[in-house]
Motif scaffolding. Structure first.
Motif, mmCIF file in Angstrom:
data_model
loop_
_atom_site.group_PDB
_atom_site.id
_atom_site.type_symbol
_atom_site.label_atom_id
_atom_site.label_comp_id
_atom_site.label_asym_id
_atom_site.label_seq_id
_atom_site.Cartn_x
_atom_site.Cartn_y
_atom_site.Cartn_z
ATOM 1 N N ARG A 128 0.826 -1.216 0.000
ATOM 2 C CA ARG A 128 0.000 0.000 0.000
ATOM 3 C C ARG A 128 0.856 1.260 0.000
ATOM 4 O O ARG A 128 0.530 2.254 -0.677
ATOM 5 C CB ARG A 128 -0.910 -0.027 1.237
ATOM 6 N N TYR A 129 1.943 1.271 0.743
ATOM 7 C CA TYR A 129 2.780 2.469 0.877
ATOM 8 C C TYR A 129 4.142 2.304 0.190
ATOM 9 O O TYR A 129 5.129 2.899 0.608
ATOM 10 C CB TYR A 129 2.993 2.797 2.351
ATOM 11 N N ALA A 130 4.171 1.507 -0.857
ATOM 12 C CA ALA A 130 5.442 1.283 -1.567
ATOM 13 C C ALA A 130 5.970 2.580 -2.156
ATOM 14 O O ALA A 130 5.256 3.303 -2.848
ATOM 15 C CB ALA A 130 5.239 0.243 -2.672
ATOM 16 N N GLY A 131 7.229 2.876 -1.845
ATOM 17 C CA GLY A 131 7.876 4.050 -2.403
ATOM 18 C C GLY A 131 7.447 5.377 -1.844
ATOM 19 O O GLY A 131 7.827 6.422 -2.361
ATOM 20 N N THR A 132 6.658 5.382 -0.748
ATOM 21 C CA THR A 132 6.163 6.641 -0.184
ATOM 22 C C THR A 132 7.001 7.138 0.978
ATOM 23 O O THR A 132 6.863 8.297 1.376
ATOM 24 C CB THR A 132 4.718 6.468 0.299
ATOM 25 N N ALA A 133 7.863 6.291 1.554
ATOM 26 C CA ALA A 133 8.650 6.655 2.741
ATOM 27 C C ALA A 133 7.744 7.113 3.868
ATOM 28 O O ALA A 133 8.124 7.988 4.666
ATOM 29 C CB ALA A 133 9.684 7.723 2.399
ATOM 30 N N ASN A 134 6.572 6.546 3.954
ATOM 31 C CA ASN A 134 5.617 6.902 5.007
ATOM 32 C C ASN A 134 6.157 6.465 6.364
ATOM 33 O O ASN A 134 6.399 5.276 6.597
ATOM 34 C CB ASN A 134 4.262 6.243 4.722
ATOM 35 N N ARG A 135 6.352 7.409 7.268
ATOM 36 C CA ARG A 135 6.964 7.105 8.557
ATOM 37 C C ARG A 135 6.062 6.265 9.447
ATOM 38 O O ARG A 135 6.532 5.415 10.211
ATOM 39 C CB ARG A 135 7.330 8.407 9.271
ATOM 40 N N ALA A 136 4.771 6.499 9.377
ATOM 41 C CA ALA A 136 3.846 5.724 10.205
ATOM 42 C C ALA A 136 3.842 4.256 9.787
ATOM 43 O O ALA A 136 3.930 3.347 10.632
ATOM 44 C CB ALA A 136 2.444 6.309 10.104
ATOM 45 N N ALA A 137 3.751 4.006 8.490
ATOM 46 C CA ALA A 137 3.769 2.622 7.999
ATOM 47 C C ALA A 137 5.121 1.984 8.255
ATOM 48 O O ALA A 137 5.208 0.810 8.670
ATOM 49 C CB ALA A 137 3.444 2.590 6.502
#
Length: 424
Positions: free
Chosen positions: A10-19
């Motif tokens: 779902r968060y591939a390549g987003t650098a989402n800190r929460a995930a």
């Protein structure tokens, strides 16, 4: 493990800190189940194959989220997991952890993973959580399919390139958010995540010419284009001068000599400007048979002109300056008094007078030629006419033409014609 894989996709390549933090905590929990020997952990621990598969899947999920960022905490965690090497560590474990580290530094930090439906399909095919036991194991999943992740890779690095020398430069930029009035300031090169929603890109540096670009023109099919910039003359880039301590206004003084020539070469790569500074601004080189040889003010004037041309980036004007030098030298020797040359000098005088009367702010800031040199041209022309005894009083009577003083064989009629052009 399945929940971690879902977050990774779902968060591939987003650098989402929460995930990333959620997956990171789950990896730590899997490590404790694997390494701790207390009774509670032994009771909760599943079989080794299942635990290793969950650990590798979570590591691969974290790598998908942080792909291309080179996140140091994730890199340390992957190295800690990979450190263990015993008979229970299979080929698939080494392959998965090696691939996770590779994703973390994907393309040297210039690329990341996409999260479109087509990209997700490629990621599922490549990182399917059933890992081989041996290098020749293709029973449950063809190892050739592991390379399909390349179809989900996108270039998302925002780089600035100097148009003069094609070098990549570090420049502070401002990224404006599309759905708010907020903005963030970063420095190129900068990796843009897939969920980045920016409206425009703006340069935030006085060393380069301003650039404002719509972000939609940069994001083409998930790939980021290169930002081309041009550095202003008299400034160094941020790698050479990070604190802006060196510039043409702080280090270059019009004092002539070798130091001035070195400063010109340091701040400009223009060959014409360097040659001009070498032969006209250096006291070691003297111009023979000119009226300027003994004039110290001429050398200072050349220094000012070289400094001005470098600072305002108008080295194409230098040939015109050289032509004016020859005109001043010739008219001082009374051998360059031609109507065409006087017309040119009059146009320069009219240009300065008209510029002083105009209220246009932009036109007033642009200096095509040095005011000092134009004033010197006008002064030389007036002095030459005075030496010939030609003035407005003498022109009141046409009978005085034949009585005017002749010098160096020049006919008074030609001088009077030039004077009429100059004064009308």
């Amino acid at each position: 493990g399945g929940a971690c894989l879902s977050l990774g996709l779902r968060y591939a390549g987003t650098a989402n800190r929460a995930a990333g933090s959620a997956i990171f905590e789950r990896i730590i929990w899997f490590l404790e189940l694997r390494d701790n020997k207390d009774i509670v952990t032994l009771t909760q621990r599943p079989d080794t194959c299942t635990l290793t598969t969950c650990l590798c899947t979570a590591a691969m999920s974290l790598a998908m989220v942080m792909a291309g960022t080179g996140d140091l905490d994730s890199f340390r965690l992957f190295r800690a997991i990979r450190w263990r090497c015993d008979e229970d560590t299979l080929y698939g474990t080494h392959m998965t952890l090696g691939a996770a580290i590779g994703l973390l530094f994907l393309g040297g930090g210039k690329y990341t993973l996409g999260n479109s439906p087509g990209d997700i399909a490629m990621l599922i095919t490549s990182f399917y959580p059933h890992y081989p036991v041996l290098s020749s194991d293709n029973q449950y999943h063809l190892q050739a399919l592991r390379h399909l992740y390349a179809l989900a890779v996108h270039k998302r690095i925002l780089e600035a390139v100097d148009v003069d020398n094609a070098d990549k430069v570090c420049i502070p930029i401002e990224l404006s958010l599309a759905k708010s009035n907020e903005s963030i300031e970063v420095t190129t090169p900068y990796l843009l995540a897939n969920d980045s929603d920016f409206a425009e890109i703006r340069l935030k540096s006085d060393r380069y010419y301003p650039v404002v670009i719509n972000f939609a023109d940069f994001n083409v099919q998930g790939n980021i284009s290169t930002l081309y910039v041009k550095r202003k003359a008299g400034h160094l880039d941020f790698l050479q001068d990070p604190n802006a301590l060196s510039s043409v206004s702080t280090t270059v003084e019009s004092d002539g000599g070798e130091s001035f020539l070195k400063s010109i070469k340091f701040f400009s790569n223009d060959a014409i400007l360097s040659s001009f500074a070498k032969y006209f601004c250096n006291p070691q080189y003297k111009i023979d048979d000119t009226s300027f040889e003994a004039d110290v003010s001429f050398e200072k004037l050349c220094n000012d002109i070289a400094h001005e041309c470098m600072k305002e980036e108008k080295t194409e004007i230098l040939p015109l300056y050289l032509k004016l030098f020859r005109f001043i030298d010739g008219i001082s020797k009374k051998n360059n008094i031609k109507i065409q040359n006087i017309w040119d000098a009059r146009l320069l005088r009219s240009y300065v007078e008209m510029k002083g009367r105009m209220d246009d702010t932009y036109f007033g800031l642009v200096n095509l030629l040095s005011r000092q040199l134009i004033a010197l041209v006008c002064e030389s022309v007036d002095k030459t006419f005075q030496d010939f005894g030609v003035d407005e009083t003498a022109l009141l009577s046409l009978d005085n033409y034949d009585g005017m003083t002749r010098k160096e064989g020049t006919t008074p009629k030609r001088i009077v014609e030039c004077f009429l052009v100059w004064c009308q």
